[in-house]
Design a protein around this motif. Structure first.
Motif, mmCIF file in Angstrom:
data_model
loop_
_atom_site.group_PDB
_atom_site.id
_atom_site.type_symbol
_atom_site.label_atom_id
_atom_site.label_comp_id
_atom_site.label_asym_id
_atom_site.label_seq_id
_atom_site.Cartn_x
_atom_site.Cartn_y
_atom_site.Cartn_z
ATOM 1 N N LYS A 73 0.765 -1.377 -0.030
ATOM 2 C CA LYS A 73 0.137 -0.115 -0.161
ATOM 3 C C LYS A 73 0.726 1.174 0.107
ATOM 4 C CE LYS A 73 -0.555 -0.259 4.933
ATOM 5 N NZ LYS A 73 -0.122 -1.640 5.207
ATOM 6 N N TYR A 74 2.126 1.088 0.359
ATOM 7 C CA TYR A 74 2.725 2.309 0.440
ATOM 8 C C TYR A 74 3.223 2.690 -1.110
ATOM 9 C CZ TYR A 74 3.002 1.240 5.201
ATOM 10 O OH TYR A 74 2.550 0.732 6.474
ATOM 11 N N PRO A 75 3.687 4.132 -1.224
ATOM 12 C CA PRO A 75 4.092 4.502 -2.819
ATOM 13 C C PRO A 75 5.388 3.661 -3.115
ATOM 14 C CG PRO A 75 3.716 6.268 -1.430
ATOM 15 C CD PRO A 75 3.594 5.194 -0.628
ATOM 16 N N ALA A 76 5.565 3.147 -4.238
ATOM 17 C CA ALA A 76 6.639 2.392 -4.880
ATOM 18 C C ALA A 76 8.069 3.197 -4.837
ATOM 19 C CB ALA A 76 6.611 1.918 -6.352
ATOM 20 N N ASP A 77 8.128 4.374 -5.047
ATOM 21 C CA ASP A 77 9.229 5.017 -4.649
ATOM 22 C C ASP A 77 9.670 5.456 -3.417
ATOM 23 O OD1 ASP A 77 7.207 6.867 -4.120
ATOM 24 O OD2 ASP A 77 8.018 8.646 -5.446
ATOM 25 N N SER A 78 8.795 5.016 -2.467
ATOM 26 C CA SER A 78 9.202 5.302 -0.914
ATOM 27 C C SER A 78 9.526 3.824 -0.267
ATOM 28 C CB SER A 78 7.942 5.907 -0.264
ATOM 29 O OG SER A 78 7.740 7.051 -0.764
ATOM 30 N N PHE A 79 9.260 2.877 -0.975
ATOM 31 C CA PHE A 79 9.506 1.692 -0.260
ATOM 32 C C PHE A 79 10.269 0.616 -1.048
ATOM 33 C CE2 PHE A 79 8.603 -2.958 1.097
ATOM 34 C CZ PHE A 79 8.951 -2.693 2.331
ATOM 35 N N GLU A 80 11.223 -0.282 -0.527
ATOM 36 C CA GLU A 80 11.904 -1.135 -1.334
ATOM 37 C C GLU A 80 11.976 -2.179 -0.478
ATOM 38 O OE1 GLU A 80 15.759 -2.124 -4.188
ATOM 39 O OE2 GLU A 80 15.490 -0.289 -2.969
ATOM 40 N N PHE A 81 11.788 -3.617 -0.750
ATOM 41 C CA PHE A 81 11.867 -4.729 -0.159
ATOM 42 C C PHE A 81 13.106 -5.542 -0.833
ATOM 43 C CE2 PHE A 81 10.250 -9.248 0.817
ATOM 44 C CZ PHE A 81 10.931 -9.107 2.090
ATOM 45 N N ILE A 82 13.791 -6.014 0.045
ATOM 46 C CA ILE A 82 15.033 -6.826 -0.739
ATOM 47 C C ILE A 82 14.981 -8.205 0.138
ATOM 48 C CG2 ILE A 82 17.546 -6.957 -1.079
ATOM 49 C CD1 ILE A 82 17.731 -3.836 -1.233
ATOM 50 N N VAL A 83 15.011 -9.238 -0.623
ATOM 51 C CA VAL A 83 15.303 -10.592 -0.030
ATOM 52 C C VAL A 83 16.500 -10.826 -0.169
ATOM 53 C CG1 VAL A 83 14.588 -13.116 0.076
ATOM 54 C CG2 VAL A 83 12.909 -11.418 -0.602
ATOM 55 N N GLY A 84 17.570 -10.814 1.145
ATOM 56 C CA GLY A 84 18.844 -10.944 0.977
ATOM 57 C C GLY A 84 19.475 -10.909 2.404
ATOM 58 N N SER A 85 20.637 -10.709 2.491
ATOM 59 C CA SER A 85 21.256 -10.758 3.852
ATOM 60 C C SER A 85 22.443 -9.839 4.010
ATOM 61 C CB SER A 85 21.924 -12.107 4.382
ATOM 62 O OG SER A 85 22.772 -12.815 3.503
ATOM 63 N N ALA A 86 22.579 -8.901 5.204
ATOM 64 C CA ALA A 86 23.614 -8.120 5.162
ATOM 65 C C ALA A 86 24.986 -8.623 5.397
ATOM 66 C CB ALA A 86 23.406 -7.264 6.549
ATOM 67 N N GLU A 87 26.068 -8.157 4.459
ATOM 68 C CA GLU A 87 27.207 -9.021 4.586
ATOM 69 C C GLU A 87 28.216 -8.051 5.318
ATOM 70 O OE1 GLU A 87 27.786 -12.058 3.675
ATOM 71 O OE2 GLU A 87 25.954 -12.305 2.962
ATOM 72 N N GLY A 88 28.066 -6.789 5.355
ATOM 73 C CA GLY A 88 29.086 -5.707 5.997
ATOM 74 C C GLY A 88 28.440 -4.442 6.434
ATOM 75 N N VAL A 89 28.684 -3.622 7.167
ATOM 76 C CA VAL A 89 28.212 -2.296 7.276
ATOM 77 C C VAL A 89 29.508 -1.425 7.579
ATOM 78 C CG1 VAL A 89 27.276 -0.892 9.219
ATOM 79 C CG2 VAL A 89 26.157 -3.015 8.511
ATOM 80 N N ASP A 90 29.409 -0.292 6.969
ATOM 81 C CA ASP A 90 30.596 0.756 7.023
ATOM 82 C C ASP A 90 29.980 2.076 7.654
ATOM 83 O OD1 ASP A 90 32.305 2.948 6.749
ATOM 84 O OD2 ASP A 90 33.155 1.796 5.265
ATOM 85 N N VAL A 91 30.101 2.284 9.031
ATOM 86 C CA VAL A 91 29.425 3.399 9.612
ATOM 87 C C VAL A 91 29.777 4.721 9.524
ATOM 88 C CG1 VAL A 91 28.507 1.740 11.582
ATOM 89 C CG2 VAL A 91 30.629 3.095 11.849
ATOM 90 N N VAL A 92 31.146 4.775 8.857
ATOM 91 C CA VAL A 92 31.916 5.987 8.380
ATOM 92 C C VAL A 92 31.254 6.380 6.977
ATOM 93 C CG1 VAL A 92 33.956 7.218 7.714
ATOM 94 C CG2 VAL A 92 33.931 5.518 9.638
ATOM 95 N N ASP A 93 31.311 5.497 6.149
ATOM 96 C CA ASP A 93 30.758 5.713 4.692
ATOM 97 C C ASP A 93 29.213 5.865 4.818
ATOM 98 O OD1 ASP A 93 33.106 6.369 3.940
ATOM 99 O OD2 ASP A 93 33.505 4.413 2.922
ATOM 100 N N LYS A 94 28.596 5.245 5.906
ATOM 101 C CA LYS A 94 27.138 5.068 5.846
ATOM 102 C C LYS A 94 26.583 4.183 4.737
ATOM 103 C CE LYS A 94 24.630 8.289 8.155
ATOM 104 N NZ LYS A 94 24.201 9.409 8.333
ATOM 105 N N THR A 95 27.131 2.840 4.738
ATOM 106 C CA THR A 95 26.871 1.981 3.587
ATOM 107 C C THR A 95 26.580 0.604 4.306
ATOM 108 O OG1 THR A 95 29.213 1.259 2.957
ATOM 109 C CG2 THR A 95 28.047 3.103 1.982
ATOM 110 N N VAL A 96 25.781 -0.244 3.550
ATOM 111 C CA VAL A 96 25.569 -1.436 3.842
ATOM 112 C C VAL A 96 26.034 -2.281 2.768
ATOM 113 C CG1 VAL A 96 24.050 -3.307 4.884
ATOM 114 C CG2 VAL A 96 24.061 -0.991 5.853
#
Length: 373
Positions: A73-96
């Protein structure tokens, strides 16, 4: 400029934060975008796993429903669902870094990151938690149900809440038809909680054979398909079905070590921010504060969603408040239960009504579509 919130984890905490952001923050923050990442394409109501293992009691859709449908029900440009798993987080560059279910890798940029990947059973032989994909969980559950249907003897190892509830469900369903043995590695059930004696009494009424100070050393499958369970004292048990429930490990391997406690849970402050970070938040079993709990998770998630809302509006966070006392509810079959609020015992019938009657499965649709929040 788009404000991107990446939520890792599609269970109670992650889904709650995502829906709350759309419900309460999106109306004021028009450029909000939420990206939900989950290894499981479905919301798995793991509270009901202890009943789902019993054949023919629950339909799969009662404890597992597709997540994407709930966010449609949410706008397509406001929500994305990804089936997958996190492999790493960089809190300095703010990336996953994400590994998707189709084998590709993606790097997501975030303004705020929510860590809600929870915990997993140390032994994943039974999906007490959603340890894998929907297809993997469903296949394991079907296999377990088939084994339980034909079994004459079942050994449940681990006398925490999960082990107790699983043994009680089996004994309630089958009575004397099947022998149910519960092994406690400790000298008391529930690690000696004040409810231990009450739980022991309930299990005795159901006919569960409780073995205390019976820690499992090893297990192996015999040639005839039965399972040999070797206890630390050298004693051997032969069973048709072995259901381990001992131990939970946090799903935090993808995180930098300096974000974690010595037990590998996310180290948080009173605002449920990961310590040493500004825009990284955590809720649910991944913080284990003071322990894993359905009720605590809901309140933690609500607090995190509120603090992200405040941050997006340039306001300081507020202290996340959960429960004023420690609470525990343990269902013992489909008619009774044992519980306490702090040190005050709760009547068996009340535990049954609050938890044991349905294990909350009727609430699953509202969690998936967000109407629960």
């Amino acid at each position: 400029m788009t404000q991107t919130i990446v939520v890792l984890g599609g269970a109670y905490a992650g889904v709650s934060v995502a829906h709350r952001l759309f419900k309460y923050t999106k109306p004021q923050v028009k450029d909000l975008k939420v990206i939900l990442v989950s290894k499981n394409s479905h919301f798995y109501w793991n509270m009901a796993s202890v009943r789902a293992i019993v054949p023919d009691l629950l339909k799969e859709e009662q404890y597992s429903q597709p997540l994407e449908k709930g966010f449609a029900k949410y706008p397509a440009d406001s929500f994305e669902f990804i089936v997958g798993s996190a492999e790493g987080v960089d809190v300095v560059d703010k990336t996953v870094k994400i590994s998707t279910d189709n084998g590709t890798e993606r790097v997501l940029n975030y303004d705020h990151l929510v860590l809600a990947t929870g915990t997993r059973a140390v032994d994943n032989a039974v999906p007490w938690k959603s340890n894998g994909t929907h297809e993997q969980n469903a296949a394991i559950m079907t296999e377990i149900q088939g084994k339980i249907k034909t079994a004459k003897n079942i050994v449940v190892a681990g006398a925490g809440a999960t082990g107790i509830e699983a043994a009680a469900e089996l004994a309630f369903q089958y009575g004397k038809e099947k022998e149910v043995i519960l092994l406690s590695g400790d000298s008391e059930l529930l690690s000696g909680d004040s409810l231990a004696s009450n739980v022991a009494s309930e299990l005795k009424k159901l006919g569960v054979q409780v073995r205390k100070s019976a820690r499992v050393e090893t297990t192996r499958e015999a040639a005839d398909g039965k399972i040999e369970v070797v206890l630390k004292n050298g004693e051997k048990l032969i069973t048709d079905v072995y259901l381990p429930t001992m131990g939970m490990a946090p799903n935090t391997e993808y995180l930098p070590a300096d974000l974690l406690t010595d037990r590998k849970f996310v180290d948080i402050n009173e605002f449920y921010q990961a310590k040493g970070t500004k825009d990284v938040w955590a809720a649910g079993d991944i913080v284990w504060k003071p322990r894993g709990s359905f009720v605590l998770t809901d309140k933690q998630a609500a607090g995190v969603a509120k603090n992200i809302d405040l941050a997006l509006k340039g306001k300081p966070p507020t202290v996340v408040k959960t429960l004023p006392m420690d609470a525990m509810m343990v269902a013992t079959g489909r008619s009774r239960g044992v519980g306490r609020l702090g040190s005050v015992k709760v009547f068996s019938f009340m535990v049954y009504m609050m938890k044991g009657k349905t294990l909350g499965v009727e609430r699953l649709p509202s969690y998936v579509d967000g109407s629960a929040y």
